[in-house]
Design a protein around this motif. Structure first.
Motif, PDB file in Angstrom:
ATOM      1  N   VAL A  45       0.861  -1.176   0.000  1.00  0.00           N
ATOM      2  CA  VAL A  45       0.000   0.000   0.000  1.00  0.00           C
ATOM      3  C   VAL A  45       0.900   1.230   0.000  1.00  0.00           C
ATOM      4  O   VAL A  45       1.868   1.304   0.760  1.00  0.00           O
ATOM      5  N   CYS A  46       0.589   2.185  -0.875  1.00  0.00           N
ATOM      6  CA  CYS A  46       1.433   3.372  -1.014  1.00  0.00           C
ATOM      7  C   CYS A  46       1.131   4.372   0.108  1.00  0.00           C
ATOM      8  O   CYS A  46      -0.023   4.742   0.320  1.00  0.00           O
ATOM      9  N   PRO A  47       2.181   4.832   0.812  1.00  0.00           N
ATOM     10  CA  PRO A  47       1.952   5.771   1.909  1.00  0.00           C
ATOM     11  C   PRO A  47       1.870   7.225   1.452  1.00  0.00           C
ATOM     12  O   PRO A  47       1.621   8.110   2.280  1.00  0.00           O
ATOM     13  N   ASP A  48       2.036   7.502   0.158  1.00  0.00           N
ATOM     14  CA  ASP A  48       2.060   8.882  -0.327  1.00  0.00           C
ATOM     15  C   ASP A  48       0.668   9.517  -0.176  1.00  0.00           C
ATOM     16  O   ASP A  48      -0.338   8.933  -0.586  1.00  0.00           O
ATOM     17  N   GLU A  49       0.628  10.735   0.399  1.00  0.00           N
ATOM     18  CA  GLU A  49      -0.651  11.431   0.629  1.00  0.00           C
ATOM     19  C   GLU A  49      -1.392  11.728  -0.665  1.00  0.00           C
ATOM     20  O   GLU A  49      -2.616  11.812  -0.678  1.00  0.00           O
ATOM     21  N   GLY A  50      -0.652  11.905  -1.767  1.00  0.00           N
ATOM     22  CA  GLY A  50      -1.279  12.231  -3.037  1.00  0.00           C
ATOM     23  C   GLY A  50      -1.798  11.024  -3.798  1.00  0.00           C
ATOM     24  O   GLY A  50      -2.417  11.162  -4.849  1.00  0.00           O
ATOM     25  N   ASP A  54      -8.023   4.212  -3.344  1.00  0.00           N
ATOM     26  CA  ASP A  54      -8.708   3.337  -4.305  1.00  0.00           C
ATOM     27  C   ASP A  54      -8.085   3.398  -5.710  1.00  0.00           C
ATOM     28  O   ASP A  54      -8.634   2.825  -6.646  1.00  0.00           O
ATOM     29  N   ASP A  55      -6.953   4.077  -5.854  1.00  0.00           N
ATOM     30  CA  ASP A  55      -6.245   4.137  -7.135  1.00  0.00           C
ATOM     31  C   ASP A  55      -5.257   2.972  -7.201  1.00  0.00           C
ATOM     32  O   ASP A  55      -4.243   2.965  -6.509  1.00  0.00           O
ATOM     33  N   GLY A  56      -5.571   1.977  -8.026  1.00  0.00           N
ATOM     34  CA  GLY A  56      -4.758   0.765  -8.105  1.00  0.00           C
ATOM     35  C   GLY A  56      -3.534   0.864  -8.996  1.00  0.00           C
ATOM     36  O   GLY A  56      -2.835  -0.124  -9.197  1.00  0.00           O
ATOM     37  N   SER A  57      -3.264   2.052  -9.510  1.00  0.00           N
ATOM     38  CA  SER A  57      -2.101   2.222 -10.386  1.00  0.00           C
ATOM     39  C   SER A  57      -0.806   2.227  -9.587  1.00  0.00           C
ATOM     40  O   SER A  57      -0.816   2.390  -8.367  1.00  0.00           O
ATOM     41  N   VAL A  58       0.301   2.063 -10.287  1.00  0.00           N
ATOM     42  CA  VAL A  58       1.636   2.129  -9.684  1.00  0.00           C
ATOM     43  C   VAL A  58       2.347   3.356 -10.258  1.00  0.00           C
ATOM     44  O   VAL A  58       2.440   3.506 -11.482  1.00  0.00           O
ATOM     45  N   TYR A  59       2.790   4.233  -9.380  1.00  0.00           N
ATOM     46  CA  TYR A  59       3.488   5.460  -9.778  1.00  0.00           C
ATOM     47  C   TYR A  59       4.872   5.473  -9.144  1.00  0.00           C
ATOM     48  O   TYR A  59       5.236   4.576  -8.376  1.00  0.00           O
ATOM     49  N   VAL A  60       5.633   6.537  -9.434  1.00  0.00           N
ATOM     50  CA  VAL A  60       6.979   6.657  -8.861  1.00  0.00           C
ATOM     51  C   VAL A  60       6.934   6.792  -7.346  1.00  0.00           C
ATOM     52  O   VAL A  60       7.923   6.512  -6.668  1.00  0.00           O
ATOM     53  N   CYS A  61       5.792   7.208  -6.789  1.00  0.00           N
ATOM     54  CA  CYS A  61       5.664   7.357  -5.337  1.00  0.00           C
ATOM     55  C   CYS A  61       5.532   6.002  -4.632  1.00  0.00           C
ATOM     56  O   CYS A  61       5.660   5.916  -3.409  1.00  0.00           O
TER      57      CYS A  61
END
Ligand SMILES: [Zn+2]
Length: 89
Positions: A45-50, A54-61
């Motif tokens: 799970v991504c901890p980035d506030e932005g 519910d966004d299942g994509s993978v970003y640099v964050c």
């Protein structure tokens, strides 16, 4: 030690080397392959506030690793297994 226990211990050791000792990572399914209609990967799970929950994509964050499971059902199963093992010693 059962085969399951041995595999669980080895996988946990590998994940801790990537995530850091003591990490109690929560896992999610994610879109690890462009164009798939359902999430077929597993990632922390991504901890980035932005990054909306519910966004299942993978970003640099997003933290590594992203594990491709090749199917939505296998990804959901693997995420559930990893979450069930959270905090196990
Ligand atoms: Zn993210």
């Amino acid at each position: 030690m059962s085969a399951l226990s041995a595999a669980r211990t080895a996988a946990r050791r590998d994940l801790l080397s990537v995530l850091g000792a003591g990490a109690r990572t929560e896992w999610r399914t994610c879109f690890s392959t462009d164009g798939s209609e359902e999430p077929t990967g597993v990632a922390p799970v991504c901890p980035d506030e932005g990054h909306e929950e519910d966004d299942g994509s993978v970003y640099v964050c997003c933290p590594e690793p992203v594990i491709e499971a090749d199917s939505h059902t296998m990804a959901a199963y693997l995420a559930a297994l990893l979450n069930a093992d959270r905090g196990a010693s």
